[in-house]
Design an enzyme around this catalytic site. Structure first.
Site, PDB file in Angstrom:
ATOM      1  CG  HIS A  54      -2.002  -0.999   1.201  1.00 44.75           C
ATOM      2  ND1 HIS A  54      -3.009  -1.068   2.145  1.00 44.75           N
ATOM      3  CD2 HIS A  54      -2.251  -1.988   0.302  1.00 44.75           C
ATOM      4  CE1 HIS A  54      -3.835  -2.055   1.837  1.00 44.75           C
ATOM      5  NE2 HIS A  54      -3.401  -2.635   0.736  1.00 44.75           N
ATOM      6  CD  GLU A  56      -2.047   4.015   3.235  1.00 41.22           C
ATOM      7  OE1 GLU A  56      -1.746   3.401   2.192  1.00 41.22           O
ATOM      8  OE2 GLU A  56      -3.178   3.967   3.740  1.00 41.22           O
ATOM      9  CB  CYS A  84      -6.423  -0.660   5.178  1.00 45.71           C
ATOM     10  SG  CYS A  84      -4.696  -1.191   5.204  1.00 45.71           S
ATOM     11  CB  CYS A  87      -1.963   1.672   6.244  1.00 49.06           C
ATOM     12  SG  CYS A  87      -1.442   0.814   4.738  1.00 49.06           S
TER      13      CYS A  87
HETATM   14 ZN   LIG Z   1      -3.341   0.092   3.801  1.00 51.96          ZN
END
Ligand SMILES: [Zn+2]
Length: 150
Positions: A54, A56, A84, A87
């Site tokens: 991801h 992040e 999410c 993260c």
């Molecule tokens: Zn994430």
């Protein structure tokens, strides 16, 4: 020019670049206390064959590598979408000062929705939170992406 762009604008640019690569359009940037950009990234889940790639995570890892430290206590993570659970937990592990996000994510978010990671008793560091920054732009970028693919 990146020097005139705010962190959310940089994150939006990363998100658009991710969309152009066929990735879910999410972008992230890590800035220090003075606002200097340490790292920026977009999703690379498909490209890296890695569901944890991801924006992040990639930006935080790059910033920590640049710093030579696993902690970024003066830093802000700015991301186009509510992080999410993974993260959000990473933001806690990296000891971030602040997390800024654009679109809210009722289905996959882990900050204001779902697991609400920062409110869990297992969470030992909670960054300052600011949600809904440039929310309209961040939301429509995601919506447009999924409309095209559907
Ligand atoms: Zn994430």
């Amino acid at each position: 020019m990146s020097w005139s762009m705010t962190p959310i604008e940089i994150a939006l640019q990363e998100a658009r670049d991710a969309a152009a690569r066929g990735e879910v359009p999410v972008g992230a940037v890590v800035t220090d206390a003075s606002g200097t950009v340490l790292a920026r990234a977009g999703n690379r889940v498909e490209e890296m064959h890695d569901p944890t790639a991801h924006a992040e995570i990639l930006a935080l890892r790059a910033a920590a590598a640049l710093r030579g430290s696993p902690r970024l206590p003066d830093c802000t993570l700015t991301v186009t979408l509510e992080p999410c659970p993974m993260c959000a937990q990473a933001a806690s592990f990296f000891r971030l000062r602040r997390v800024v996000f654009g679109a809210y994510d009722p289905k996959g978010g882990g900050v204001e929705h779902g697991a609400r990671i920062f409110q869990a008793s297992s969470c030992h560091h909670t960054p300052e939170l600011i949600g809904g920054v440039r929310e309209g732009e961040c939301t429509s970028l995601l919506r447009d992406f999924f409309v095209v693919r559907r």
